[in-house]
Enzyme design. Structure first.
Site, PDB file in Angstrom:
ATOM      1  CE  LYS A   2      -3.447   2.426   2.651  1.00 31.35           C
ATOM      2  NZ  LYS A   2      -4.446   2.305   3.704  1.00 31.35           N
ATOM      3  NE  ARG A  27      -5.747   9.780   3.532  1.00 27.16           N
ATOM      4  CZ  ARG A  27      -4.450  10.023   3.396  1.00 27.16           C
ATOM      5  NH1 ARG A  27      -4.004  11.275   3.382  1.00 27.16           N
ATOM      6  NH2 ARG A  27      -3.591   9.030   3.281  1.00 27.16           N
ATOM      7  CE  LYS A  78      -3.501   7.898   6.826  1.00 28.23           C
ATOM      8  NZ  LYS A  78      -4.686   7.032   6.623  1.00 28.23           N
ATOM      9  CD  GLU A  87       5.840  -4.246   3.463  1.00 27.11           C
ATOM     10  OE1 GLU A  87       5.289  -5.147   4.120  1.00 27.11           O
ATOM     11  OE2 GLU A  87       6.212  -3.171   3.981  1.00 27.11           O
ATOM     12  CE  LYS A 101      -5.842   1.966  -0.339  1.00 31.26           C
ATOM     13  NZ  LYS A 101      -6.327   1.918   1.001  1.00 31.26           N
ATOM     14  CB  SER A 146     -11.608   7.261  -3.352  1.00 41.57           C
ATOM     15  OG  SER A 146     -10.465   7.775  -2.687  1.00 41.57           O
ATOM     16  CE1 TYR A 170     -14.985   3.340  -2.376  1.00 37.72           C
ATOM     17  CE2 TYR A 170     -13.018   3.612  -3.738  1.00 37.72           C
ATOM     18  CZ  TYR A 170     -13.615   3.500  -2.490  1.00 37.72           C
ATOM     19  OH  TYR A 170     -12.830   3.525  -1.367  1.00 37.72           O
TER      20      TYR A 170
HETATM   21  C1  PBG Z   1      -6.656   3.601   5.416  1.00 39.17           C
HETATM   22  C2  PBG Z   1      -7.259   3.369   4.096  1.00 39.17           C
HETATM   23  C3  PBG Z   1      -7.203   4.277   3.041  1.00 39.17           C
HETATM   24  C4  PBG Z   1      -7.895   3.709   1.993  1.00 39.17           C
HETATM   25  C5  PBG Z   1      -8.362   2.461   2.418  1.00 39.17           C
HETATM   26  N1  PBG Z   1      -7.939   2.267   3.724  1.00 39.17           N
HETATM   27  C6  PBG Z   1      -6.655   5.634   2.919  1.00 39.17           C
HETATM   28  C7  PBG Z   1      -5.433   6.010   3.609  1.00 39.17           C
HETATM   29  O1  PBG Z   1      -4.507   5.218   3.733  1.00 39.17           O
HETATM   30  O2  PBG Z   1      -5.406   7.141   4.052  1.00 39.17           O
HETATM   31  C8  PBG Z   1      -8.078   4.396   0.687  1.00 39.17           C
HETATM   32  C9  PBG Z   1      -9.066   3.876  -0.214  1.00 39.17           C
HETATM   33  C10 PBG Z   1      -9.486   4.815  -1.278  1.00 39.17           C
HETATM   34  O3  PBG Z   1      -8.919   5.902  -1.511  1.00 39.17           O
HETATM   35  O4  PBG Z   1     -10.444   4.452  -1.955  1.00 39.17           O
HETATM   36  N2  PBG Z   1      -6.796   2.634   6.357  1.00 39.17           N
END
Ligand code: PBG
Length: 323
Positions: free
Chosen positions: A194, A204, A215, A231, A246, A272, A311
């Site tokens: 990720k 968010r 992060k 990983e 991701k 998203s 989505y």
């Molecule tokens: C965090 C999390 C995120 C998403 C899924 N789980 C965002 C982040 O790491 O801030 C993002 C998914 C998306 O943008 O559709 N636990």
């Protein structure tokens, strides 16, 4: 004799194209992310991404028949909460709308696989996925909370828990904790690679999460490709059942690497911001929305994903049945 190949022979009409298509979008390979919040009669769409929806418990149950009718077999549930504090204590609330919804869906929709997100960011006031003190993420303390959270979701009826936090060692710890409590059959979908991506904006917004700082001490650097294999190796040895990359569309090389490097299923999260870009571009008349979204999803499958969380799952299922 070296006779010329004519690749166009196999493209001469739409039937040829369909027969020789190397990849296709199947609804059962799509995972629909959905958000659950407290209250009654709530159904809200993200303003930038209408397919990103938040429901109250009652309205989620009214929405799911449509999902099942489209042949979608998996949903990925997230909590959305106004109750935020430094430790994200709401994540462990046994009576939250999310926990009750997991039980409802498990009881009423046996044809669905329920995956749930495991991370603290919907519930922390600093917006981080883990415990955060003095500007530092507390890795091992966070893992303990995530184990409790995963167990709570498994008890409520989740088939799959999906840690999205990127703490070190969480997959193995969650596995051990589930096994100890006789949840050997609860699978783990690990967010293995990720990345610290700019494309999580609308998500968010849906969570009303604003992150203090960034992060980057736990999510991966988008510049790194080989590190994703590290990983992957760790998650494999910690007994992850499914590994996920991701975001997806700008990380096709990572998906392809995973496909070549492991025999366990590879998922990709079409996040998203990636989805919202397609909505905006189409709205501006730059391209056809439906064609564009099917092209992007096809590319993610072509790169080697077995499953895609998107989505657009409902739209893609609808469009694939027309093709
Ligand atoms: C965090 C999390 C995120 C998403 C899924 N789980 C965002 C982040 O790491 O801030 C993002 C998914 C998306 O943008 O559709 N636990």
């Amino acid at each position: 004799m070296n006779l010329p190949h004519r690749p166009r022979r196999l493209r001469q009409n739409s039937v040829f194209c369909r027969v020789f298509s190397e990849n296709q979008i199947l609804p059962q390979k799509l995972i629909l992310p959905l958000f659950v919040t407290e209250g009654k009669d709530v159904e809200v769409s993200n303003p930038h991404l209408p397919s990103c929806k938040t429901f109250s418990r009652d309205r989620l149950l009214k929405f799911l028949p449509e999902v099942v009718e489209h042949g979608i077999s998996s949903i990925l549930l997230f909590g959305v909460s106004k109750k935020k504090d430094a430790r994200g204590t709401e994540a462990l609330n046994k009576n939250s709308a999310l926990i009750q919804s997991i039980s409802d869906v498990r009881e009423k929709f046996p044809q669905l696989l329920i995956a749930t997100d495991i991370a603290l960011d919907p519930y922390t006031d600093h917006g981080h996925d883990g415990l955060f003190e003095n500007n530092t993420i507390l890795n091992d303390e966070t893992v303990e909370v995530l184990c409790e959270m995963a167990l709570l979701h498994a008890k409520a009826g989740a088939h799959i828990v999906a840690p999205s936090d990127m703490m070190d060692g969480r997959v193995g710890a969650i596995r051990a904790c589930l096994d100890e409590s006789s949840f050997q059959n609860t699978a783990i979908l690990s967010y293995t690679a990720k990345y610290a991506s700019a494309f999580y904006g609308p998500f968010r917004e849906t969570l009303s999460a604003s992150v203090q700082g960034d992060k980057k001490t736990y999510q991966m650097n988008p510049a790194n490709r080989r590190e994703a294999l590290k990983e992957l190796e760790l998650d494999f040895h910690e007994a992850a059942d499914i590994v996920m990359v991701k975001p997806a569309s700008h990380y096709l090389d990572i998906i392809s690497d995973f496909r070549d490097s492991t025999h366990i299923p590879v998922a990709a999260y079409h996040v998203s911001g990636e989805c919202a870009l397609l909505e905006l571009g189409a709205k501006q008349g730059l391209f056809d929305r439906d064609r564009a979204l099917m092209e992007v999803l096809t590319s993610i499958f072509r790169a080697g994903a077995d499953l895609i969380a998107t989505y657009f799952a409902l739209e893609a299922a609808r469009l694939s049945s027309k093709n």
